[in-house]
Design an enzyme around this catalytic site. Sequence first.
Site, PDB file in Angstrom:
ATOM      1  N   ILE A 183       0.774   4.658  -1.157  1.00  0.00           N
ATOM      2  CA  ILE A 183       1.504   6.197   0.168  1.00  0.00           C
ATOM      3  C   ILE A 183       2.303   4.763   0.618  1.00  0.00           C
ATOM      4  CG2 ILE A 183      -0.529   6.955   0.744  1.00  0.00           C
ATOM      5  CD1 ILE A 183      -1.243   5.613   2.866  1.00  0.00           C
ATOM      6  N   GLY A 184       3.423   3.787   0.743  1.00  0.00           N
ATOM      7  CA  GLY A 184       4.324   3.431   0.907  1.00  0.00           C
ATOM      8  C   GLY A 184       4.274   1.621   0.441  1.00  0.00           C
ATOM      9  N   GLN A 185       5.740   0.757   0.639  1.00  0.00           N
ATOM     10  CA  GLN A 185       5.842  -0.365  -0.016  1.00  0.00           C
ATOM     11  C   GLN A 185       6.829  -1.040   0.920  1.00  0.00           C
ATOM     12  OE1 GLN A 185       5.827   0.584  -4.048  1.00  0.00           O
ATOM     13  NE2 GLN A 185       7.749   0.231  -4.062  1.00  0.00           N
ATOM     14  N   ASP A 207      10.049  -4.435  18.183  1.00  0.00           N
ATOM     15  CA  ASP A 207       9.876  -4.585  17.695  1.00  0.00           C
ATOM     16  C   ASP A 207       9.730  -2.015  17.818  1.00  0.00           C
ATOM     17  OD1 ASP A 207      11.627  -3.525  14.753  1.00  0.00           O
ATOM     18  OD2 ASP A 207      10.151  -3.442  14.062  1.00  0.00           O
ATOM     19  N   LYS A 242       2.282  -3.734  -0.947  1.00  0.00           N
ATOM     20  CA  LYS A 242       2.066  -1.960  -1.039  1.00  0.00           C
ATOM     21  C   LYS A 242       1.222  -1.788   0.191  1.00  0.00           C
ATOM     22  CE  LYS A 242       3.665  -2.118  -5.413  1.00  0.00           C
ATOM     23  NZ  LYS A 242       3.436  -1.338  -7.155  1.00  0.00           N
ATOM     24  N   VAL A 243       1.095  -0.485   0.527  1.00  0.00           N
ATOM     25  CA  VAL A 243       0.338   0.181   1.540  1.00  0.00           C
ATOM     26  C   VAL A 243      -0.401   1.398   0.489  1.00  0.00           C
ATOM     27  CG1 VAL A 243      -0.573   0.962   3.525  1.00  0.00           C
ATOM     28  CG2 VAL A 243       1.379  -0.392   3.486  1.00  0.00           C
ATOM     29  N   GLY A 267       8.764  -5.148   1.555  1.00  0.00           N
ATOM     30  CA  GLY A 267       9.033  -6.497   0.939  1.00  0.00           C
ATOM     31  C   GLY A 267       7.299  -7.374   1.048  1.00  0.00           C
ATOM     32  N   LYS A 272      -3.354  -2.036   3.539  1.00  0.00           N
ATOM     33  CA  LYS A 272      -2.160  -3.603   3.291  1.00  0.00           C
ATOM     34  C   LYS A 272      -2.509  -4.608   1.943  1.00  0.00           C
ATOM     35  CE  LYS A 272      -0.136  -6.988   5.328  1.00  0.00           C
ATOM     36  NZ  LYS A 272       0.998  -7.494   5.927  1.00  0.00           N
TER      37      LYS A 272
END
Length: 949
Positions: free
Chosen positions: A619-621, A737, A626-627, A623, A641
């Site tokens: 579902i995401g990646q 952030d 990956k997630v 640097g 993660k």
Amino acid sequence: MLRYRLFYVCSIILMFYLVQPTEAQITAPWEVDALKAIRGSLIDPQGYLNSWNRGDPCMRNWSRVLCYNATASDGYLHVLELQLLRLNLSGTLAPELGQLSHMKIMDFMWNNISGSIPKEVGNITSLKLLLLNGNQLSGSLPEEIGFLPNLDRIQIDQNHISGPIPKSFANLNKTKHFHMNNNSLSGQIPPELSRLPSLVHLLLDNNNLSGYLPSELSKLPKLLIIQLDNNNFSGTSIPPSYGNITTLLKLSLRNCSLEGPVPDVSGIPQLGYLDLSWNQLRGPIPSGQPASNITTIDLSHNLLNGSIPGSFSGLPNLQRLSLDNNNLDGSVPSDVWRNIDFSGNRSLILDFQNNSLTNLSNPLAPPANVTILLSGNPICTSPNQLNITQYCQTTSVIVPGGSESNSTVCQPCSTDLPYENVPMSPIPCLCAIPLYVDYRLKSPGFWDFVPYEGQFQQYLSSGLSLSLYQLEVSNFMWEEGPRLAMHLKLFPNRTAFFNKSEVLRLRGMFTGWLIGDSDIFGPYELLNFNPGWYNEMLPDRTKSSLSTGAIVGIVVATFAAAAFLSSLITLVILRRRSRYSSSKKRSAKRIPMKIDGVKDFSFEELSHGTNDFSDSALIGQGGYGKVYRGILSDGAIVAIKRAQQGSLQGSKEFFTEIELLSRLHHRNLVSLLGYCDEEDEQMLVYEFMPNGTLRDHLSVRSKEPLNFPMRLRIALGSSRGILYLHTEADPPIFHRDIKASNILLDSKFVAKVADFGLSRLAPEPETEGTAPGHVSTVVKGTPGYLDPEYFLTHKLTDKSDVYSLGVVFLELLTGMQPISHGRNIVREVVAANQSGMILSVVDNRMGSYPAESVEKFAALALRCCRDETDARPSMVEVMRELEAIWEMTPETGSMASLSVTMEPSNTATPSSGSRMASSSANDHQYNMSSSDVSGSNLLSGVVPSINPR
């Protein structure tokens, strides 16, 4: 003695394997060397190109390298395509690319590659598709590209390329598509481009082009789209000859500093979209009637005068007519909608705000699907005009969202694989595994997609040679441009699985631009093609027998396997004595720690919950790694993660991050549920929430846009979380952030602050008992949200978070990005406020809103964004003002069903069964903070070493 005999036998088997004839290299040797050089200049954190060092590229099927099926006249195979779409690559493009002289498709789209485009690309005379968009490329365009005789498409958009457009590009006789938007190109558009016989799409918007608009472009025989928005052709006018481009479908010159009159476009027979807004055009609107199939006319924010011509009546496909913010006078037209068919969810927006209209030509009696906006005209204050109050409200336009399918209610599909119900399948309640495609229309010819959705599905399914039921538009969203992004699902035909050859065919249709162009939908681009689970697990069922070469390969592989196993046995015997000491060393590297409320998960449990970390769960990646979306043994859905090797920089930092996050307990902060630390695996497990990021809900034109009470509620929740970090966390924390993509929304739209990868502890008290007001640190964060004083002095304070939060408030107010096409949201809103037009920047998707509450919210946001640190409010003051605005805002009482509470900051921690946000309605599209320039993400980053209190 037995062990040495075994070693001797294994050695003989290994030698037998090694002396077998090796496969002859039949790819052109210079191309092999070129591929190795290309690989050497790239940074490949995910290891997608690891196979580029094994054997022959064409015979051993190097990943993402496609070759011709037969040898050329020189006796060698040659590279046909490089397909390196969205692999998280960085580094640079090697000059050796020019040695792939037979290549037709060069695809590096949507990576992070920097540096310049090598001039050697001009040596690839066979090249048809040059696809470099969505990277970090800079420098100028090589003149040599202008001499590629077969180039069909040049896509360099969304980079940082500067300098002029080379005049040599006028030699590209076969090029149809110039997609160079969203760069920093400068100088004059070369009039020589008028020699291009095949050009259909000229997309140069969002650059720094200047000079005059070449009238010679009207000579292009096949031109369909001119899109030059957001350039600076100051002091020049639109050539009248543009009204003679009979092939033109779309003319978009928004915000180009143009002067002079509006051209007469009545002579363009197929024109569907006209946008000349935000210029300094003067004079009356031409009386000639535009083409009957026009959907959008936007002449707003100019200096036009005279009356609204009657030629706008009788346009059957019109969706939006925007004439607001001009000097138009006379009557409000009352029959623009008379020939429009409003079936199929069609609607019409007539925006005449902020002109000098004084009366009605006839009583207004529009159908329900027509929205008329008249605020800011004298007619709204005239006592003689009755029954127009509803049209004079300061309101906003809501773009219709997508439609829901009316598929049959079916039992849920099996969960052992990522099955989904096929909504319109001819086989009732068929479960299948879809392909996921991210797709974007780069220059659509309409303002509202809903009436065209069925036509689009017919167009695309036909272009892909699929049945209509095999394609589903799961959701869509308007982006800057305007461009229309979509998440598509492709289903197999009357079966549960695609076979591998069909997956490859469909990918080739998208990546080779083999889907025919459409007049109304315009050019498209592929953002992502996710075959997920199938790419690795589904067999290719199209072959029924083995070739001789395959049999030989199996035999050779058998020998290789035997040699490998024999060597492995030998190594096991020889190293058996050292196993115990190695195990002791490995365990000594672990830092044992037990933290209350944070579970130590096993690798086996997390692997099982993600189907062995399959692509279907990705579902995401970034640097950091990956997630994955995972399901734990108790049924809880989590986000996992999985750090790539080296990204967390050692066990000490890994455990420090866990220890820090474990102490943050608040309902408006995303919770850490656990971790895994087994040898080389380091993973963090977070709660999973279903309603995405705040940024998604501000940018997506969805069925339920956020109204003002919802936005104010999100501001309250975010502020509570940050106030907790500043005042109640022990020790206090500066987030560093804060941004809209780091504010997540749970199932009830409760806001939660996420991503503590850049966070810093507040300063410790000094010996005299006081603490300095700042932390001196390297500047990190996201452009557009950075505190200016922190950027200059490197002094991070609690007011740095206040500034970033103020930018988020401005996003809630306007829907704008913090930085977009060189425009800064703070400067834009400050300018509107100083001119007394603060309500002009309010997001038009918010619907009606209480003006007083919005103005107070805007004033608070602007105080948070002041350049001087001391001039900003504290978080306590921010919370106090937000609560006061909440109390005075009507309709907030109706939010009770959404669990709006005003509890104190020390609310309870969410339970382990709660969820973490995804970036869209589909879990597979989870993309967490992909634009973060620091590389930190929602689940990423390393908290600096600290000594916890």
